[in-house]
Design a protein around this motif. Structure first.
Motif, PDB file in Angstrom:
ATOM      1  N   LYS A  14       0.815  -1.216   0.000  1.00 29.43           N
ATOM      2  CA  LYS A  14       0.000   0.000   0.000  1.00 29.43           C
ATOM      3  C   LYS A  14       0.850   1.269   0.000  1.00 29.43           C
ATOM      4  O   LYS A  14       0.484   2.288  -0.601  1.00 29.43           O
ATOM      5  CB  LYS A  14      -0.930  -0.025   1.216  1.00 29.43           C
ATOM      6  CG  LYS A  14      -2.021   1.024   1.197  1.00 29.43           C
ATOM      7  CD  LYS A  14      -3.006   0.790   2.334  1.00 29.43           C
ATOM      8  CE  LYS A  14      -4.141   1.806   2.281  1.00 29.43           C
ATOM      9  NZ  LYS A  14      -5.136   1.567   3.359  1.00 29.43           N
ATOM     10  N   GLU A  15       2.012   1.209   0.651  1.00 29.38           N
ATOM     11  CA  GLU A  15       2.839   2.416   0.792  1.00 29.38           C
ATOM     12  C   GLU A  15       3.716   2.691  -0.432  1.00 29.38           C
ATOM     13  O   GLU A  15       4.379   3.728  -0.514  1.00 29.38           O
ATOM     14  CB  GLU A  15       3.735   2.288   2.036  1.00 29.38           C
ATOM     15  CG  GLU A  15       4.819   1.220   1.953  1.00 29.38           C
ATOM     16  CD  GLU A  15       4.331  -0.173   2.300  1.00 29.38           C
ATOM     17  OE1 GLU A  15       5.166  -1.097   2.356  1.00 29.38           O
ATOM     18  OE2 GLU A  15       3.099  -0.347   2.512  1.00 29.38           O
ATOM     19  N   LYS A  16       3.690   1.783  -1.428  1.00 23.10           N
ATOM     20  CA  LYS A  16       4.560   1.918  -2.602  1.00 23.10           C
ATOM     21  C   LYS A  16       4.046   3.008  -3.541  1.00 23.10           C
ATOM     22  O   LYS A  16       2.877   2.995  -3.938  1.00 23.10           O
ATOM     23  CB  LYS A  16       4.614   0.583  -3.345  1.00 23.10           C
ATOM     24  CG  LYS A  16       5.695   0.495  -4.395  1.00 23.10           C
ATOM     25  CD  LYS A  16       7.050   0.251  -3.779  1.00 23.10           C
ATOM     26  CE  LYS A  16       8.092  -0.019  -4.855  1.00 23.10           C
ATOM     27  NZ  LYS A  16       9.435  -0.180  -4.276  1.00 23.10           N
ATOM     28  N   TYR A  21      -1.864   4.474  -7.051  1.00 24.11           N
ATOM     29  CA  TYR A  21      -1.196   5.572  -6.355  1.00 24.11           C
ATOM     30  C   TYR A  21      -0.817   5.091  -4.954  1.00 24.11           C
ATOM     31  O   TYR A  21      -1.330   4.081  -4.452  1.00 24.11           O
ATOM     32  CB  TYR A  21      -2.085   6.828  -6.267  1.00 24.11           C
ATOM     33  CG  TYR A  21      -3.475   6.609  -5.700  1.00 24.11           C
ATOM     34  CD1 TYR A  21      -3.688   6.495  -4.321  1.00 24.11           C
ATOM     35  CD2 TYR A  21      -4.584   6.518  -6.544  1.00 24.11           C
ATOM     36  CE1 TYR A  21      -4.954   6.300  -3.803  1.00 24.11           C
ATOM     37  CE2 TYR A  21      -5.858   6.318  -6.034  1.00 24.11           C
ATOM     38  CZ  TYR A  21      -6.039   6.210  -4.663  1.00 24.11           C
ATOM     39  OH  TYR A  21      -7.295   6.009  -4.148  1.00 24.11           O
ATOM     40  N   LYS A  22       0.090   5.808  -4.333  1.00 21.84           N
ATOM     41  CA  LYS A  22       0.520   5.489  -2.971  1.00 21.84           C
ATOM     42  C   LYS A  22      -0.667   5.591  -2.015  1.00 21.84           C
ATOM     43  O   LYS A  22      -1.423   6.557  -2.046  1.00 21.84           O
ATOM     44  CB  LYS A  22       1.629   6.448  -2.542  1.00 21.84           C
ATOM     45  CG  LYS A  22       2.210   6.162  -1.165  1.00 21.84           C
ATOM     46  CD  LYS A  22       3.323   7.145  -0.838  1.00 21.84           C
ATOM     47  CE  LYS A  22       3.899   6.877   0.552  1.00 21.84           C
ATOM     48  NZ  LYS A  22       4.995   7.820   0.871  1.00 21.84           N
ATOM     49  N   GLY A  23      -0.828   4.565  -1.176  1.00 26.26           N
ATOM     50  CA  GLY A  23      -1.927   4.550  -0.220  1.00 26.26           C
ATOM     51  C   GLY A  23      -3.214   3.953  -0.766  1.00 26.26           C
ATOM     52  O   GLY A  23      -4.245   3.963  -0.082  1.00 26.26           O
ATOM     53  N   TYR A  24      -3.168   3.416  -1.999  1.00 23.64           N
ATOM     54  CA  TYR A  24      -4.377   2.848  -2.620  1.00 23.64           C
ATOM     55  C   TYR A  24      -4.902   1.675  -1.788  1.00 23.64           C
ATOM     56  O   TYR A  24      -4.124   0.854  -1.279  1.00 23.64           O
ATOM     57  CB  TYR A  24      -4.060   2.384  -4.041  1.00 23.64           C
ATOM     58  CG  TYR A  24      -5.258   1.878  -4.816  1.00 23.64           C
ATOM     59  CD1 TYR A  24      -6.229   2.757  -5.274  1.00 23.64           C
ATOM     60  CD2 TYR A  24      -5.411   0.519  -5.089  1.00 23.64           C
ATOM     61  CE1 TYR A  24      -7.327   2.302  -5.991  1.00 23.64           C
ATOM     62  CE2 TYR A  24      -6.500   0.055  -5.805  1.00 23.64           C
ATOM     63  CZ  TYR A  24      -7.460   0.950  -6.254  1.00 23.64           C
ATOM     64  OH  TYR A  24      -8.540   0.495  -6.956  1.00 23.64           O
ATOM     65  N   ASP A  25      -6.224   1.579  -1.675  1.00 27.55           N
ATOM     66  CA  ASP A  25      -6.860   0.521  -0.880  1.00 27.55           C
ATOM     67  C   ASP A  25      -7.042  -0.732  -1.749  1.00 27.55           C
ATOM     68  O   ASP A  25      -8.116  -0.985  -2.293  1.00 27.55           O
ATOM     69  CB  ASP A  25      -8.205   1.013  -0.343  1.00 27.55           C
ATOM     70  CG  ASP A  25      -8.823   0.046   0.664  1.00 27.55           C
ATOM     71  OD1 ASP A  25      -8.300  -1.082   0.804  1.00 27.55           O
ATOM     72  OD2 ASP A  25      -9.839   0.410   1.283  1.00 27.55           O
ATOM     73  N   TYR A  26      -5.973  -1.508  -1.877  1.00 25.30           N
ATOM     74  CA  TYR A  26      -6.013  -2.717  -2.706  1.00 25.30           C
ATOM     75  C   TYR A  26      -7.021  -3.734  -2.174  1.00 25.30           C
ATOM     76  O   TYR A  26      -7.729  -4.389  -2.947  1.00 25.30           O
ATOM     77  CB  TYR A  26      -4.624  -3.364  -2.761  1.00 25.30           C
ATOM     78  CG  TYR A  26      -3.606  -2.591  -3.549  1.00 25.30           C
ATOM     79  CD1 TYR A  26      -3.597  -2.613  -4.936  1.00 25.30           C
ATOM     80  CD2 TYR A  26      -2.630  -1.840  -2.899  1.00 25.30           C
ATOM     81  CE1 TYR A  26      -2.645  -1.908  -5.666  1.00 25.30           C
ATOM     82  CE2 TYR A  26      -1.675  -1.128  -3.611  1.00 25.30           C
ATOM     83  CZ  TYR A  26      -1.691  -1.168  -4.997  1.00 25.30           C
ATOM     84  OH  TYR A  26      -0.754  -0.468  -5.710  1.00 25.30           O
TER      85      TYR A  26
END
Length: 432
Positions: A14-16, A21-26
């Motif tokens: 998530k932090e990548k 985008y960074k922080g995306y809720d996979y």
């Protein structure tokens, strides 16, 4: 029989800082996609895993899984490449603006290396779901059993059997004509007569055959159905012309074939194994019956005419309406009972044929315009508008598919193109 599909969701930490985008809720996105896929394909058994790296792949969990769908939700983790290198059929699915870069790069690499891979990238999730259904059809094909009723030397049959098993995974079972006739003789005359009366009642007309001839056809249907049930098969193909002409069959199987096709089985003329497997693929992808025919080209009308002495009458599948038909004699010898079907004008029609030995697929499509009334040649004659000149000069030009082609109501060209890629078959578009 259920298809089993490996369903891989390729994500990133998530932090990548990467797409989406960074922080995306996979996790939420994967849960939504998985739910929608499962809801739309309830007959498929999915084995699922979410992967952030190739090393996380659980080999034991996917033991026995023959086909994979990889949904790229994030990019640049190498998961898709890992799955493709298994050598199994793989469908890459781009979750747009999330997996796009790795989707394109991995697909291109896989195609250059000759892997059995296809891709789908669409803002309409139904396109991805339909593509996964095609993938599931490849798995079903590998689990299918086809009965071949023919007088054939065991050694020659075993060569055919091994080629089919190696190419698509289906199993051929050789049935002697004597075993079929034994089942025919054991059928209930009362049950056969009820079936025959129903066929006659639903027909527009009983033309040449007697009612007793139709009863014999119903007995043949019951015998074929018994063998299918006995061997747990999904398809049957009989050397009908050869055996009937040699006096080895008491009745043509044409009407029985129609009943089997209408019920969702595959029944194929003339012990044509390539056509039987093509029909199975059609059935699994579309849920509709395939029509094996001897096509005729008519440059005068701009039609290709698909001619044979039977065609399914439930062209939209077992739960759909029945199209009109007449019960006729078999055309060439004016004997037995066959069927003249009338397919719906104005509908698109897609035509396919596999050549397993050459690992190739022929494909074309048109629009049904007419049902030809002509005493010459086979009884059913479905006419479709098409570029006849292109078909004529592309016919068997690259690969010999024989005379037979297999047609289905509906426009399914995209699905069969995907199937060709997933099978690793050369695609030959006869109308291009």
């Amino acid at each position: 029989m259920k298809a089993k599909v490996g369903l891989i969701f390729s994500v990133m930490p998530k932090e990548k800082p990467t797409w989406p985008y960074k922080g995306y809720d996979y996790a939420t996105r994967v849960k939504k996609l998985s739910s929608l896929i499962r809801e739309n394909l309830p007959d498929v058994d999915f084995v699922e895993q979410v992967l952030r790296s190739p090393e996380e792949f659980d080999e034991e969990k996917f033991k026995g899984v023959k086909v994979f769908a990889v949904v790229l939700v994030g990019i640049w983790n190498g998961v898709a490449r890992k799955i493709i290198e298994s050598g199994k059929p793989v469908l890459l699915v781009d979750d747009l603006y999330g997996g796009s870069g790795e989707f394109l790069q991995t697909l291109g690499l896989a195609l250059r290396k000759g892997y059995r891979v296809a891709g789908v990238a669409s803002s309409n999730l139904l396109d991805s779901i339909n593509a996964i259904k095609v993938l599931s059809a490849i798995d079903l094909l590998s689990k299918s059993r086809i009965l071949v009723v023919k007088e054939l030397e065991e050694e020659r049959f075993n060569v055919l059997k091994e080629n089919v098993k190696r190419t698509v995974g289906s199993e051929l079972v050789l049935i002697s004509p004597e075993e079929l006739i034994s089942e025919y003789e054991k059928t209930s005359p009362e049950e056969a007569r009820k079936i025959a009366e129903k066929w006659i009642e639903e027909a527009l007309e009983l033309v040449e055959p007697s009612e007793e001839e139709v009863v014999k056809s119903a007995k043949m249907y019951l015998a074929m159905k018994k063998l299918i049930e006995k061997y747990g098969a999904q398809a049957i193909t009989i050397d009908c012309l050869g055996l009937f002409y040699r006096g080895k069959l008491p009745a043509y199987p044409c009407l029985g074939y129609v009943e089997l096709l209408n019920r969702g089985y595959v029944a194929t003329c003339e012990a044509d194994i390539d056509s039987a497997i093509t029909q199975l693929l059609i059935q699994y992808i579309t849920g509709r019956p395939g029509f094996v025919s001897d096509p005729v080209l008519d440059q005068g009308s701009g039609y290709i005419v698909y001619a044979h002495c039977l065609a399914a009458t439930k062209v939209y599948g077992p739960k759909g309406p029945r199209t009109p038909y007449r019960i006729r004699s078999h055309s060439e010898d004016r004997a037995g009972a066959a069927l003249q079907a009338y397919w719906p004008s104005g509908e698109p029609i897609t035509t396919v044929k596999l050549n397993l030995a050459r690992r190739a697929m022929a494909l074309h499509s048109g629009i049904i315009r007419d049902n030809i009334e002509e005493e010459k040649a086979c009884r059913t004659k479905v006419a479709a508008e098409i570029d006849v000149d292109k078909i004529m000069y592309n016919w068997n030009r690259v690969v010999d598919f024989g005379w037979h082609r297999v047609s289905v109501v509906g426009n399914f060209k995209r699905e069969f193109k995907l199937a060709a890629r997933l099978l690793g078959f050369q695609l030959i578009e006869e109308d291009s």
